[in-house]
Design a protein around this motif. Structure first.
Motif, PDB file in Angstrom:
ATOM      1  N   LEU A   1       7.893 -15.536   1.208  1.00  0.00           N
ATOM      2  CA  LEU A   1       8.494 -15.183  -0.076  1.00  0.00           C
ATOM      3  C   LEU A   1       9.114 -13.800  -0.025  1.00  0.00           C
ATOM      4  O   LEU A   1       8.450 -12.818   0.257  1.00  0.00           O
ATOM      5  CB  LEU A   1       7.429 -15.248  -1.168  1.00  0.00           C
ATOM      6  N   GLY A   2      10.422 -13.742  -0.282  1.00  0.00           N
ATOM      7  CA  GLY A   2      11.083 -12.463  -0.283  1.00  0.00           C
ATOM      8  C   GLY A   2      11.642 -12.081   1.071  1.00  0.00           C
ATOM      9  O   GLY A   2      12.427 -11.151   1.188  1.00  0.00           O
TER      10      GLY A   2
ATOM     11  N   SER B   1      -1.673 -13.605  -4.237  1.00  0.00           N
ATOM     12  CA  SER B   1      -0.338 -13.435  -4.800  1.00  0.00           C
ATOM     13  C   SER B   1       0.508 -14.661  -4.476  1.00  0.00           C
ATOM     14  O   SER B   1       1.678 -14.554  -4.170  1.00  0.00           O
ATOM     15  CB  SER B   1       0.313 -12.173  -4.243  1.00  0.00           C
TER      16      SER B   1
ATOM     17  N   GLY C   1       0.645   0.044  -4.002  1.00  0.00           N
ATOM     18  CA  GLY C   1       1.785   0.289  -4.879  1.00  0.00           C
ATOM     19  C   GLY C   1       1.817  -0.504  -6.180  1.00  0.00           C
ATOM     20  O   GLY C   1       2.685  -0.282  -7.013  1.00  0.00           O
ATOM     21  N   SER C   2       0.874  -1.416  -6.386  1.00  0.00           N
ATOM     22  CA  SER C   2       0.985  -2.215  -7.605  1.00  0.00           C
ATOM     23  C   SER C   2       0.262  -1.595  -8.793  1.00  0.00           C
ATOM     24  O   SER C   2       0.351  -2.087  -9.899  1.00  0.00           O
ATOM     25  CB  SER C   2       0.468  -3.630  -7.365  1.00  0.00           C
ATOM     26  N   VAL C   3      -0.456  -0.509  -8.530  1.00  0.00           N
ATOM     27  CA  VAL C   3      -1.082   0.242  -9.612  1.00  0.00           C
ATOM     28  C   VAL C   3      -0.725   1.714  -9.409  1.00  0.00           C
ATOM     29  O   VAL C   3      -0.685   2.195  -8.283  1.00  0.00           O
ATOM     30  CB  VAL C   3      -2.620   0.066  -9.610  1.00  0.00           C
ATOM     31  N   ALA C   4      -0.460   2.413 -10.501  1.00  0.00           N
ATOM     32  CA  ALA C   4      -0.106   3.830 -10.389  1.00  0.00           C
ATOM     33  C   ALA C   4      -1.347   4.682 -10.630  1.00  0.00           C
ATOM     34  O   ALA C   4      -2.055   4.491 -11.607  1.00  0.00           O
ATOM     35  CB  ALA C   4       0.967   4.176 -11.413  1.00  0.00           C
TER      36      ALA C   4
ATOM     37  N   TYR D   1      -4.277  -9.517  -1.476  1.00  0.00           N
ATOM     38  CA  TYR D   1      -4.868  -9.288  -2.783  1.00  0.00           C
ATOM     39  C   TYR D   1      -6.019 -10.233  -3.042  1.00  0.00           C
ATOM     40  O   TYR D   1      -5.933 -11.425  -2.820  1.00  0.00           O
ATOM     41  CB  TYR D   1      -3.817  -9.447  -3.891  1.00  0.00           C
TER      42      TYR D   1
ATOM     43  N   LYS E   1      -8.184   7.116 -11.719  1.00  0.00           N
ATOM     44  CA  LYS E   1      -7.518   6.051 -12.471  1.00  0.00           C
ATOM     45  C   LYS E   1      -8.404   5.549 -13.584  1.00  0.00           C
ATOM     46  O   LYS E   1      -9.585   5.273 -13.362  1.00  0.00           O
ATOM     47  CB  LYS E   1      -7.163   4.885 -11.535  1.00  0.00           C
TER      48      LYS E   1
ATOM     49  N   PHE F   1       4.504   5.848  -4.684  1.00  0.00           N
ATOM     50  CA  PHE F   1       5.027   4.504  -4.764  1.00  0.00           C
ATOM     51  C   PHE F   1       5.326   4.167  -6.213  1.00  0.00           C
ATOM     52  O   PHE F   1       4.471   4.307  -7.082  1.00  0.00           O
ATOM     53  CB  PHE F   1       4.010   3.506  -4.213  1.00  0.00           C
ATOM     54  N   SER F   2       6.542   3.694  -6.472  1.00  0.00           N
ATOM     55  CA  SER F   2       6.835   3.277  -7.848  1.00  0.00           C
ATOM     56  C   SER F   2       6.623   1.785  -8.028  1.00  0.00           C
ATOM     57  O   SER F   2       6.833   1.247  -9.098  1.00  0.00           O
ATOM     58  CB  SER F   2       8.276   3.657  -8.214  1.00  0.00           C
ATOM     59  N   GLY F   3       6.228   1.131  -6.959  1.00  0.00           N
ATOM     60  CA  GLY F   3       5.960  -0.299  -7.071  1.00  0.00           C
ATOM     61  C   GLY F   3       5.613  -0.856  -5.707  1.00  0.00           C
ATOM     62  O   GLY F   3       5.688  -0.155  -4.704  1.00  0.00           O
ATOM     63  N   PRO F   4       5.225  -2.128  -5.659  1.00  0.00           N
ATOM     64  CA  PRO F   4       4.819  -2.716  -4.376  1.00  0.00           C
ATOM     65  C   PRO F   4       5.924  -2.680  -3.324  1.00  0.00           C
ATOM     66  O   PRO F   4       5.643  -2.623  -2.125  1.00  0.00           O
ATOM     67  CB  PRO F   4       4.485  -4.172  -4.740  1.00  0.00           C
ATOM     68  N   GLN F   5       7.178  -2.704  -3.798  1.00  0.00           N
ATOM     69  CA  GLN F   5       8.255  -2.736  -2.808  1.00  0.00           C
ATOM     70  C   GLN F   5       8.317  -1.431  -2.016  1.00  0.00           C
ATOM     71  O   GLN F   5       8.697  -1.426  -0.837  1.00  0.00           O
ATOM     72  CB  GLN F   5       9.608  -3.056  -3.458  1.00  0.00           C
TER      73      GLN F   5
END
Lengths: 328, 323, 554
Positions: free
Chosen positions: C101-102, C88, C51-54, C84, C11, C69-73
């Motif tokens: 949350l969520g 967060s 998942g929050s960084v590619a 984190y 990365k 992973f395309s994202g944290p979800q």
């Protein structure tokens, strides 16, 4: 390690606090203005006058409700006035061109709401998906929507069947229509305010990076806010059809900036997360009452604009300070 | 103002204005093809004159946006109108009054901007809200001053300065604009004040810790926006001789667009005035083309809005959330 | 058997390489510690797993199944929970809202069941009741919490999702021993329930306390993996730092003059209590003790970035009122923070501007005479060995170490007499550190006086002539000469005498450890957690509005 030392926690204990109910200041200002207005205008407290005030303030209140959701997400919608215009003329045109029948009215109203939702979706797409900056972007879409309004109806005119404006000005089941609409908006807000969507919306406005890391569907949430804003702008456009009984492509032009003013007056922070619909409705009413007060105080004509501007500026400053609470 | 050095001029020309300049050329050529006479000298003069008016107010808007913290000035339209009226009423068609009218108007609008800046800086009212509120106050003040009746006339000399051809057939207003351009670019690139504006726009905290006078700079930025709006008002008065209420309103939105087209980021801290100047020309050109093509007003508006959105797609995209 | 496997992960963030082919494997039901010096890539690796960084390249497998992973979800859907480092939490929402949350409990019509939410949050808080302290319940706004409370809430938030794989990135950085013990108890029961945990920490004893295996990373790659009972502290440190461990060494002792450059008497502020000291000309005075005990606060108060409530300060005998950075600057005082992204660099501006900004401000020069200024900063660039392509390039193009050199160079140009250094070598490569120590030695020889706080004890003890140890805002003791050892440092830092005094202040209990207890180097960001961080970023009474840069944090 505690750095708070001897400090007590600022706020947020269960119960009533400014943080939990940011509209309190607006409510106070509202009451004060009612008192002042009643003092200046003897008929203020009469039923018919009160209802006619509500009718006059309703479109702004509806706009402010929709704008609230967008601002809570730390965005902004500068196209609301244009959406009002385009929906207004579209509805009137549809109804008149279809002969003014009951069916045409139903279709017209439905089409108007759908149009508002579509406009909101366009805004949401640009801001949330394409990641364009909200201020200039919604300015741009506003120009486009206003252009379409001019296209549909270049000059104010057209008529709608009397039943529309009579219904709007009259009562349904004994309760004035405008009260129904206002109550509907409040009910909507109360419902949405307790959804997961609403929490996600506030989180997005509060700290978008953290919301994203938490796995919240940030883009969808922002889109949703814009769609709601478009819907309420459409509702305001419909209300104006009911009030003026005709169409006017420029009707919404001057409504956008005051809608933002109303939201800020109500204690919602432009930075997002803090505030709510209750305050915005109060804010819209406050704006209207200020207008009334200026008028009934019978200030010399040339002073009215300046005094109004100063009051609004002071109220805006107050709203900002209230929304900020004790932080910084 | 000291004469810019050769180096300034060289850097001046080498700035990346490619997109804006190309757009200007394309629009000029396209316009001429679609409607011969579009790019005639007379039309170009008219174009540059209007662009100059927009360009001067955009100079102030540019500074406010550069200063960061979501800086934006929604009050420029009101201040332009205010400046125009005040100038007209002070001049009363008399050349003798020009100097003191100009000085008073520029001083007054500078002060108006300073009040805005104080509210933003010390009360920490967001610029959107503060300038919105000030707009209302200024417009109200204008009604008070004029009692709703347009009044005041430009001094004939002002009209001559603005509209009479000076060199190359270009009227004085264009050269005034160029002067503003050179001065502002120089200030931004060669003075500490300019560096400070960029600093507070980039990272206000780091700037403060580095010793930058953050508050003073921010107040000044808004004060200058008022100044430039006032200047625009004076020039507008010279251009139209009479001014009607609300004359300045039409400049607010385009001033922001011109700045964005010119490459200045709405987040602050990057960009410059030369790009904004090009942006102003592009905007007016676009409006002219749309008018020339006999497109009805609604069509012009739609195309204009769509073009703006397209430009945002090029310039205005924000960071991804995902690293 | 590995429940998670990462191989060959690469990365880059702009010009900075965060990961250069990192590998990692996590077994089921284990606690696996991930250690390394600042900038080694451990946080980035975890962000990729979360998942929050590619990642730019490399493969991630879960239970032998490759995943992207395309994202944290997506990671959350695979029951991966991440704590984190930069929290967060949403500052203006309540503890209950943040924890769930969520995934708020819903009742009729799919609406959030507010009472259930409150109850669930209270129950979660109850699990840590003894260590949470006062002023926190389910309805407290996160912005009102202290740093440690914020961290605990974040931990609760991660656990509320009931993940199977948990990543705890510096989850204990702001916690005291009791809180850490409570968290570890939870971790052990999670382990017993079959969860697998990745645990990042700077504290060696935590590694040996809780971890089954430990992996060391260095410069973006994995260098060592071992069972925790098969390895030693020294082996780990050696792997973390490489051969340059010895390069730091002991710098030459300075010969401070008798003259007092800076005198402080009875200084009190929000977090300081009656601090008095003398800074001699030509010396390096170290500020030590556990993280967040007032060291940073003192430096910032002296620079005027934090408000002083009482006391006197004298510079070279003359009375000095630190009203703000500009007034401090006029008295030839300079302040450099280790958090360069937030307090140091103006990232998108050219290197030139970053270098001359303070000089221009100090001498009130209005015009930028470019050639003259370039001449003035040239010797500084050389002294600092600053490497760059061109002065007009944006400062964000530089490596972290060089960026810090720019910030230092900016202040050297103002010819300061007093240098206040607030953890200046945080997150910087070894070579730059060595360069910096040499520069500091030179400055001392020229008569500049330096006050230095470092979260790296060994560095502090190596460079400073004397060390003032802080505890709960007071100076507890002074270490000179032979006393400058980590043992003495921690003995003073954990001085039992003060723990009973403040009601809520210091939560430190006497330490029993013998080994080094590295204080967490991570500062809580007041903006993210919303908590009043111990080394919080207030200037005057304003909350600092910081912009994020595109820089990698790890």
């Amino acid at each position: 390690m505690k750095s708070a030392d001897m400090r007590q926690p600022v706020s947020g204990r269960s119960g009533w606090s400014r943080q939990r109910h940011p509209y309190l200041m607006a409510a106070l200002v509202f009451v004060v203005l009612c008192v002042v207005n009643a003092a200046l205008q003897q008929t203020f407290l009469r039923y018919e006058v009160a209802i006619s005030n509500v009718a006059a303030f309703l479109p702004m209140a509806l706009l402010a409700v929709g704008q609230t959701y967008v601002i809570l997400a730390a965005d902004i919608d500068l196209s609301t006035g244009a959406i009002v215009s385009v929906v207004n003329v579209a509805v009137v045109t549809i109804i008149e061109s279809m002969g003014g029948t009951g069916a045409s009215m139903a279709l017209g109203l439905a089409a108007g709401l759908l149009l508002g939702i579509t406009c909101g979706a366009i805004n949401g797409f640009c801001v949330a998906v394409l990641r364009l900056q909200p201020i200039v972007t919604t300015f741009g879409t506003g120009i486009v929507f206003a252009g379409f309004a001019l296209w549909i109806l270049p000059q104010a005119g057209r008529q709608v069947p009397p039943v529309i404006y009579l219904t709007y000005a009259g009562t349904v089941l004994g309760v004035p229509s405008v009260i129904w609409i206002l109550a509907g908006a409040i009910a909507f807000a109360a419902f949405v305010g307790r959804t997961r969507f609403y929490k996600a919306l506030r989180a997005t406005g509060g700290n978008i990076q953290a919301a994203y890391q938490t796995g919240l569907p940030v883009a969808r949430v922002r889109m949703g806010a814009f769609v709601i804003s478009g819907f309420f702008a459409a509702l305001a456009g419909l209300a104006l059809v009911g009030e003026t009984a005709s169409g006017d492509p420029l009707i919404g032009g001057a409504l956008t900036l005051p809608s933002i003013t109303a939201v800020v007056l109500g204690g919602t922070a432009l930075s997002g997360c803090v505030g709510g619909v209750a305050g915005s409705i109060l804010g819209a009413f406050i704006l209207g009452l200020i207008s009334n007060v200026i008028f009934f105080a019978q200030l010399p004509f040339e002073w009215q604009g300046l005094v109004q501007g100063l009051i609004i500026l002071l109220a805006l400053a107050g709203g900002v300070v209230m929304a900020r609470g004790k932080q910084g | 103002m000291e004469k810019p050095s050769l180096e300034t001029l060289k850097t001046f020309i080498k700035r990346p204005l490619s997109i804006a300049v190309i757009a200007i050329l394309v629009l000029l050529v396209g316009g001429e093809l679609l409607s011969p006479g579009f790019a005639s000298p007379r039309q170009i003069v008219a174009l540059l004159t209007i662009a100059a008016l927009l360009g001067v107010v955009a100079a102030g808007q540019n500074l406010v946006i550069l200063g960061g913290r979501e800086g934006i000035d929604l009050s420029v339209g009101g201040v332009i109108s205010f400046g125009a009226f005040l100038a007209g009423n002070l001049m009363q068609q008399s050349d003798a009054n020009i100097i003191h009218a100009v000085v008073l108007v520029l001083g007054a609008t500078f002060l108006i901007g300073m009040v805005t800046g104080l509210g933003v800086t010390f009360l920490r009212i967001p610029p959107l809200v503060m300038t919105l509120g000030m707009l209302g106050v200024v417009q109200g003040g204008l009604v008070l001053l004029t009692r709703g009746v347009p009044s005041g006339r430009a001094a004939p000399l002002l009209g001559k300065i603005v509209s009479d051809p000076v060199i190359l057939g270009l009227p004085g207003i264009v050269y005034i604009w160029i002067l503003v351009g050179i001065t502002l670019s120089w200030v931004l690139r060669r003075t500490t004040f300019g560096l400070n504006v960029y600093a507070i726009g980039t990272n206000e905290t780091a700037a403060e810790l580095a010793g930058v006078p953050v508050r003073r700079t921010r107040v000044m930025v808004f004060a200058l926006s008022g100044f430039f709006s006032g200047l625009t008002g004076i020039l507008l008065l010279g251009y139209t001789e009479y001014v009607f209420i609300g004359a300045g309103d039409q400049y607010m939105l385009p001033s922001i667009i011109a700045v964005v087209i010119g490459g200045t980021s709405l987040a602050g801290g990057s960009g410059g005035y030369v790009g904004t100047m090009a942006g102003a020309v592009v905007l007016i050109l676009l409006q002219n083309i749309l008018t020339t093509l006999n497109i009805p007003p609604f069509g012009r508006q739609i195309i204009f809005g769509v073009t703006l959105l397209g430009l945002m797609l090029l310039y205005g995209r924000q960071r991804r959330l995902r690293g | 058997m590995p429940v998670l496997e990462a191989s060959g992960i690469r990365k880059r963030f702009g010009g900075v390489t965060a990961l250069a082919g990192a590998d990692f494997s996590l077994h089921a039901g284990e606690v696996h510690a991930l250690v390394g010096s600042n900038g080694c890539g451990k946080s980035t690796l975890c962000k990729i797993i979360g998942g929050s960084v590619a990642a730019d390249a490399g493969e991630l497998t879960l239970n032998d199944k490759p995943v992207t992973f395309s994202g944290p979800q997506d990671a959350a859907a695979e029951h991966i929970g991440v704590f984190y480092q930069d929290l967060s939490l949403i500052p203006k929402m309540t503890v209950a809202e943040n924890i769930f949350l969520g995934r708020e409990p819903t009742g009729r019509a799919g609406l959030v069941d507010q009472p259930a939410l409150h109850q669930a949050a209270s129950a979660a808080l109850a699990g840590f009741r003894e260590v949470l302290g006062d002023g926190i319940d389910a309805d407290t706004t996160v912005a009102a919490l202290s740093a440690d409370q914020g961290q605990m809430v974040e931990i609760l938030k991660v656990l509320a999702a009931q993940p199977r794989i948990i990543i705890l990135d510096e989850a204990t950085a702001a916690l005291d021993r009791n809180q850490v013990a409570a968290v570890f108890e939870h971790v052990r029961s999670l382990k017993a329930a079959g969860c697998s945990i990745i645990f990042i920490t700077h504290r060696m004893d935590e590694v040996f306390d809780i971890a089954d295996r430990v992996t060391v990373m260095r410069n973006g790659a994995t260098v060592m993996t071992a069972d925790s009972d098969q390895t030693t502290r020294e082996a780990l440190v050696e792997a973390m730092v490489g051969e340059l461990a010895t390069a730091r060494g002991k710098s030459a002792r300075h010969t401070p003059a008798a003259e007092v450059a800076l005198q402080v008497d009875g200084l009190s502020s929000d977090k300081l209590v009656d601090v008095s000291l003398q800074l001699k000309r030509g010396e390096i005075l170290g500020l030590g003790g556990l993280h967040g005990q007032g060291q940073s606060e003192l430096l910032r108060v002296l620079f005027g970035a934090r408000r002083m409530r009482s006391g006197h300060v004298r510079i070279a005998g003359k009375s000095f009122d630190p009203r703000g950075p500009r007034s401090a600057m006029r008295h030839a005082v300079a302040y450099i923070s280790g958090d360069r992204a937030r307090y140091g660099v103006m990232a998108i501006r050219p290197i030139f501007e970053n270098l001359v900004v303070s000089l221009l401000a100090r001498e009130r020069r209005q015009i930028i005479a470019r050639r003259k200024l370039e001449g003035e900063i040239a010797p500084i660039i050389e002294t600092l060995k600053l490497k760059f392509d061109s002065l007009g390039a944006a400062v964000s193009q530089l490596s972290g170490g060089n960026q810090q050199k720019v910030v230092i160079g900016r202040w050297l140009a103002t010819r300061p007499q007093v240098l206040l250094l607030d953890d200046p070598t945080k997150g910087i490569d070894i070579q730059t550190k060595v360069d910096l120590y040499a520069t500091l030695d030179d400055l001392c020889a020229q008569g500049v006086s330096i006050m230095l706080y470092s979260s790296d004890d060994e560095e502090l003890l190596a460079i400073a002539d004397r060390v003032l140890v802080f505890n709960a805002g007071r100076i507890v003791t002074e270490l000179t000469g032979e006393q400058r050892t980590q043992f003495e440092l921690y003995r003073a830092a954990y001085d039992a005498g003060h723990t009973g005094l403040q009601q809520a202040a210091s939560k430190q209990t006497p330490a029993q450890q013998t080994g080094s207890h590295q204080p967490g180097t991570q500062q809580i960001d007041a903006k993210e957690a919303g908590s009043k961080a111990t080394d919080s970023e207030k200037i005057g009474s304003k909350k600092i509005d910081s912009k994020k840069t595109g820089e990698a944090t790890e």
